[in-house]
Design a protein around this motif. Structure first.
Motif, short mmCIF file in Angstrom:
data_model
loop_
_atom_site.label_atom_id
_atom_site.label_comp_id
_atom_site.label_asym_id
_atom_site.label_seq_id
_atom_site.Cartn_x
_atom_site.Cartn_y
_atom_site.Cartn_z
N GLY A 161 0.67 -1.13 -0.06
CA GLY A 161 0.12 0.16 0.02
C GLY A 161 0.98 1.14 -0.11
O GLY A 161 0.43 2.36 -0.51
N THR A 162 2.08 1.06 0.54
CA THR A 162 2.95 2.33 0.36
C THR A 162 3.30 2.85 -0.83
O THR A 162 3.42 4.01 -0.84
N VAL A 163 3.34 1.91 -1.64
CA VAL A 163 3.99 2.33 -3.17
C VAL A 163 2.85 2.03 -4.23
O VAL A 163 3.15 2.49 -5.42
N ILE A 195 17.23 9.12 -3.87
CA ILE A 195 16.05 9.80 -3.33
C ILE A 195 15.17 8.81 -2.78
O ILE A 195 14.49 8.90 -1.59
N ASN A 196 14.53 7.94 -3.57
CA ASN A 196 13.66 7.24 -3.52
C ASN A 196 13.66 5.96 -2.50
O ASN A 196 14.42 5.85 -1.47
N VAL A 197 12.83 5.01 -2.67
CA VAL A 197 12.69 3.77 -1.83
C VAL A 197 13.80 2.80 -2.27
O VAL A 197 14.73 2.35 -1.61
N ILE A 198 13.85 2.05 -3.63
CA ILE A 198 14.71 1.45 -3.95
C ILE A 198 14.78 1.46 -5.37
O ILE A 198 14.01 2.07 -6.10
N THR A 199 16.06 1.67 -6.02
CA THR A 199 16.46 1.72 -7.48
C THR A 199 16.61 0.49 -8.03
O THR A 199 17.33 -0.48 -7.46
N LEU A 200 16.03 0.10 -9.24
CA LEU A 200 16.15 -1.17 -9.95
C LEU A 200 16.99 -0.63 -11.33
O LEU A 200 16.51 0.13 -11.97
N LEU A 201 18.37 -1.09 -11.44
CA LEU A 201 19.26 -0.54 -12.46
C LEU A 201 19.43 -1.88 -13.65
O LEU A 201 20.21 -2.81 -13.03
N LEU A 202 19.03 -1.66 -14.62
CA LEU A 202 19.36 -2.65 -15.65
C LEU A 202 20.61 -2.01 -16.44
O LEU A 202 21.06 -0.95 -16.58
N GLY A 203 21.68 -3.14 -16.36
CA GLY A 203 23.14 -2.90 -16.46
C GLY A 203 23.40 -2.28 -17.71
O GLY A 203 22.62 -2.38 -18.58
N LEU A 271 11.78 3.51 -7.62
CA LEU A 271 10.67 3.12 -7.00
C LEU A 271 10.34 4.09 -5.88
O LEU A 271 11.02 4.26 -4.90
N HIS A 272 9.16 4.92 -5.86
CA HIS A 272 8.69 5.82 -4.94
C HIS A 272 7.55 5.32 -3.93
O HIS A 272 6.76 4.69 -4.60
N PHE A 273 7.53 5.93 -2.76
CA PHE A 273 6.22 5.82 -1.99
C PHE A 273 4.97 6.53 -2.78
O PHE A 273 5.15 7.52 -3.40
N ARG A 274 3.85 6.30 -2.35
CA ARG A 274 2.65 7.25 -2.94
C ARG A 274 3.01 8.61 -2.11
O ARG A 274 3.50 8.55 -1.04
N PRO A 275 2.61 9.80 -2.65
CA PRO A 275 2.99 10.85 -2.37
C PRO A 275 2.27 11.36 -0.94
O PRO A 275 3.40 11.95 -0.35
N ASP A 276 1.34 10.95 -0.44
CA ASP A 276 0.90 11.18 0.82
C ASP A 276 1.36 10.20 1.94
O ASP A 276 1.20 10.38 3.10
N TYR A 277 2.30 9.25 1.59
CA TYR A 277 2.81 8.28 2.61
C TYR A 277 3.59 9.17 3.67
O TYR A 277 4.49 9.82 3.07
#
Length: 314
Positions: A161-163, A195-203, A271-277
C-alpha cells in the motif's frame, strides 16, 4: 579502489526458499546498500527494445530533443538536457542527459496534480516498449519489497500500500562519448545517494558505476554479470528503517582513455512511495543502540520536493 565484489542473489530463491532470499538480500543491503539480482525474470527482448528506443531518441538533433524539455517541471516527465543536473552539494554539473517516464493515472485521480501526463517523442516509433518496461519494473519492485519486508520482520505485504500509485520514475540515461574537452571537475555522475525507496538498475554496456564500501571507504566497481539487475537502497527507505538499511553513496566515473569514444546508456527505475505516505521511523528499527535519527516524519512528496531542489531540477 578494492577488488571487493557483490555476489549475485538468484531471484529463483524467492520461489523455493523465500526466507533465504530475503535474508541474503537484506545482508547485501546492510553491507553495501546495494545488491545484485540474477534470474530476475524480466523479458530481455523488452529490455533490448526499450534501450533501442532510448538510443534512437538521444541520437536526435539537440533542437528536436529540447522541444520535449519543460523548464521548472522538476524533470518529472520527458527530456532533461545535458548539464542540467548536479549532485547534492556538488558545484560541477553531471555529464549526462536523460528522459523520464512516470505513472499514468486516470482523469480525476487525487494524485494527478502531482504526476503529469507522460510524453511520447513523435520521432521514435514503438515508444510503447518503454512504458511496458516501466510496468514490468514496477511489478518487480513490489516483489522485491516483499522480500525486504520479510527481512525486516514485517508483514510481507507491508510495502504494497505504501507504493501503490507511487511517484515512480523510469529514467533513460545517456552519458555521451567524451572525445572533446570536458567541464573542469565534472564526471558522468558525481557521488550521490538516490532519493527514492529502492532503485532497480538495468546494466550498462560501459563500465563506470562505483559504490562506496561503507566499512573501508574504498570505491567498488559494480560490473554485474550479463542478465543481472542491480538494486540499491534509496534515502526514503533508509529514513523509514532508521538507517538499518543504508542508502550508500555511488557515482559514475569518466571512462578510461580507450573507452572515451563510447557513450554509456543505462535505465534506472526509481521506485517511490505514494505522495501522501508519511515516512516515519519503523518501531522495530528503533532501539537503545539505534535511537530514532528522524523524529520528525515527512510525507514522500515533501521529501521529494526538498531533494529535487538540492539537485537543481526545481
Amino acid at each position: 579502489m578494492t577488488d571487493q565484489t557483490i555476489p549475485p542473489v538468484s531471484l529463483t530463491l524467492d520461489e523455493t526458499h523465500p526466507d533465504v532470499f530475503a535474508a541474503e538480500l537484506g545482508e547485501e543491503f546492510r553491507r553495501f546498500g546495494f545488491a545484485v539480482i540474477s534470474d530476475h525474470g524480466l523479458d530481455q527482448s523488452l529490455i533490448d527494445e526499450a534501450l533501442d528506443k532510448a538510443k534512437a531518441f538521444f541520437a536526435l538533433p539537440a533542437e528536436i530533443k529540447k522541444k520535449y524539455y519543460k523548464d521548472g517541471g522538476g524533470g518529472q516527465r520527458g527530456y532533461t538536457p545535458f548539464g542540467r543536473e548536479a549532485a547534492k552539494g556538488v558545484a560541477q554539473i553531471d555529464l549526462k542527459e536523460f528522459w523520464h517516464v512516470g505513472r499514468d493515472l486516470p482523469s480525476g485521480h487525487p494524485y494527478r496534480d502531482l504526476m503529469p501526463d507522460n510524453i511520447t517523442p513523435e520521432e521514435v516509433e514503438g515508444w510503447q516498449a518503454v512504458t511496458r518496461l516501466y510496468d514490468a519494473l514496477d511489478q518487480l519492485g513490489i516483489r522485491l519489497l516483499r522480500a525486504v519486508a520479510r527481512d525486516l520482520g514485517l508483514d510481507e505485504g507491508f510495502f504494497d500500500g505504501t507504493v501503490e500509485n507511487g511517484n515512480s520514475i523510469l529514467r533513460l540515461l545517456h552519458y555521451p562519448a567524451q572525445e572533446s574537452a570536458l567541464p573542469e571537475g565534472s564526471i558522468r555522475a558525481a557521488a550521490h545517494e538516490d532519493i527514492n525507496v529502492i532503485t532497480l538498475l538495468l546494466g550498462a554496456e560501459e563500465a563506470g558505476l562505483q559504490v562506496i564500501d561503507r566499512r573501508t571507504g574504498d570505491w567498488i566497481d559494480i560490473n554485474p554479470p550479463a542478465g543481472c539487475l542491480v538494486i540499491n537502497v534509496g534515502d526514503m527507505l533508509q529514513r523509514l528503517t532508521n538507517n538499518v538499511l543504508p542508502s550508500t553513496t555511488h557515482r559514475v566515473v569518466n571512462p578510461a582513455p580507450e573507452r572515451q569514444k563510447f557513450a554509456r546508456y543505462s535505465m534506472p527505475f526509481f521506485l517511490h512511495f505514494r505522495p501522501d505516505y508519511e515516512i516515519r521511523s519503523l518501531e522495530n528499527c528503533v532501539s537503545d543502540e539505534n535511537p530514532d535519527h528522524y523524529p520528525q516524519p515527512i510525507t514522500a512528496q515533501d521529501y521529494l520536493l526538498e531533494r529535487l531542489k538540492e539537485i537543481r531540477l526545481i
